[in-house]
Design an enzyme around this catalytic site. Structure first.
Site, PDB file in Angstrom:
ATOM      1  CG  ASP A 132      -2.047  -0.888   1.226  1.00 45.21           C
ATOM      2  OD1 ASP A 132      -2.323  -1.469   0.163  1.00 45.21           O
ATOM      3  OD2 ASP A 132      -2.712  -1.024   2.268  1.00 45.21           O
ATOM      4  NE  ARG A 182      -4.152  -1.707  -4.551  1.00 48.11           N
ATOM      5  CZ  ARG A 182      -3.874  -2.055  -3.291  1.00 48.11           C
ATOM      6  NH1 ARG A 182      -3.587  -1.145  -2.383  1.00 48.11           N
ATOM      7  NH2 ARG A 182      -3.876  -3.316  -2.936  1.00 48.11           N
TER       8      ARG A 182
END
Ligand code: FDA
Length: 306
Positions: A132, A182
């Site tokens: 992340d 992502r």
């Protein structure tokens, strides 16, 4: 203004105490969070994968300044991955990891070693890890750790936040063969000097980044609930003649669940980001900041309980 205030509150110990002890209904937190235990996470994963969706699991927790806490997080991820391997959910469920949960703010080398241990467990479970992206001050460190990890674990996923002015440049650097990236808008407070603060500018940057990733050789993971951006992604997939297994959509658990199923029914790969655990405060506050309707839902729930 409200968004900024909620994002500042997401890092405030005082507000945290108030929110954590507010008379929340279980449903309010449960709307975004799959539960507290590994068993809850696996139940949710089984349900979602049974419906044809993919999953990425996030053990809630961030900003650790305590070595023992970082170690406990690693142990939790390893246990989760062992259970995923045992249940053969591995290839359809991966994990998302916040480096600040495994010691990034204490010592970058410690965070790298801890992330390596989690990547090793993921490989044994036939699955992958995505790092992340957190607060803008951590970006260079996170990308540095990503590059180190990719030497041994080339399938480690990166995250780029389109609100950052350097996002497009980072996408270009990461659009190479085998590179899982992502793309999201960005969920943290960030100053004008490093980030676009106007929503339209963030969206335009998302489109520019998506064009780079979809035209490139990597594996784009388009993380957004924005219907306009999902439509543009589909058009880019046609333009670049991408097969459905060469990119995926990603959405958060509890947000636009029908859209997740609609895209999957059309043959697209859709991965749901499933967060679980007891450290839900920061994650929950960022979801409130994203959408006034989420905040209204929370306030109504507090009002009806008090
Ligand atoms: P935005 O919030 O601007 O919403 C755009 C539109 O989407 C809305 O106008 C509405 O039409 C629709 N929409 C949004 N929420 C809805 C709802 N509840 N119901 C119905 N419609 C809704 N951030 C980060 O900084 N680092 C990270 O690592 C990640 N990781 C990540 C993974 C995944 C899988 C996702 C989906 C998101 C993240 N994020 C993230 C969070 C991300 O940066 C961002 O804050 C949220 O996804 C919200 O942005 P949207 O792109 O959905 O657009």
């Amino acid at each position: 203004m409200l968004r900024q205030a909620l994002l500042v509150a997401s890092r405030s110990g005082g507000v945290r105490k108030i929110v954590e002890t507010a008379p929340l209904t279980r449903d309010v937190v449960r709307r975004f969070i799959a539960g507290e235990t590994v068993a809850d996470a696996l139940d949710c994963t089984e349900r979602l994968t049974g419906e044809g969706l993919l999953v990425t699991l996030d053990v809630l927790g961030e900003d650790t300044l305590d070595k023992a806490q970082a170690e406990a997080t690693v142990a939790h991820y390893v246990e989760l991955l062992e259970r995923l391997a045992g249940s053969e959910l591995g290839p359809r469920a991966e994990v998302s990891l916040k480096l600040t949960a495994v010691g990034q703010a204490l010592d970058e080398d410690l965070a790298l070693q801890n992330a390596r241990r989690i990547c090793t467990a993921a490989r044994s479970a036939s699955t992958t890890v995505t790092l992340d992206m957190e607060d803008h001050t951590t970006v260079d460190s996170t990308l540095g750790i990503l590059h180190e990890l990719r030497r041994d674990f080339p399938d480690t996923g990166a995250v780029i936040q389109s609100y950052l002015r350097r996002a497009e440049e980072h996408c270009a650097e990461l659009a190479y063969e085998g590179s899982r990236v992502r793309l999201c808008k960005g969920a943290y407070a960030a100053p004008e000097a490093v980030a676009f603060t106007d929503k339209d500018d963030v969206d335009k940057s998302y489109v520019r980044c998506m064009k780079v990733l979809m035209a490139g050789k990597g594996y784009p993971m388009l993380a957004t609930h924005d219907p306009r951006l999902v439509d543009i992604a589909s058009a880019l997939a046609v333009l670049h003649e991408r097969d459905p297994d060469t990119y995926e959509y990603q959405m958060l658990y509890g947000i636009r669940p029908q859209e997740q199923r609609r895209l999957a029914a059309q043959g697209a790969q859709v991965r749901v980001y499933v967060a679980y655990g007891s450290e839900w405060y920061g994650y929950f506050m960022r979801r409130l900041a994203e959408r006034p309707a989420n905040l209204a839902f929370f306030m109504r729930s507090v009002a009806t309980r008090s």
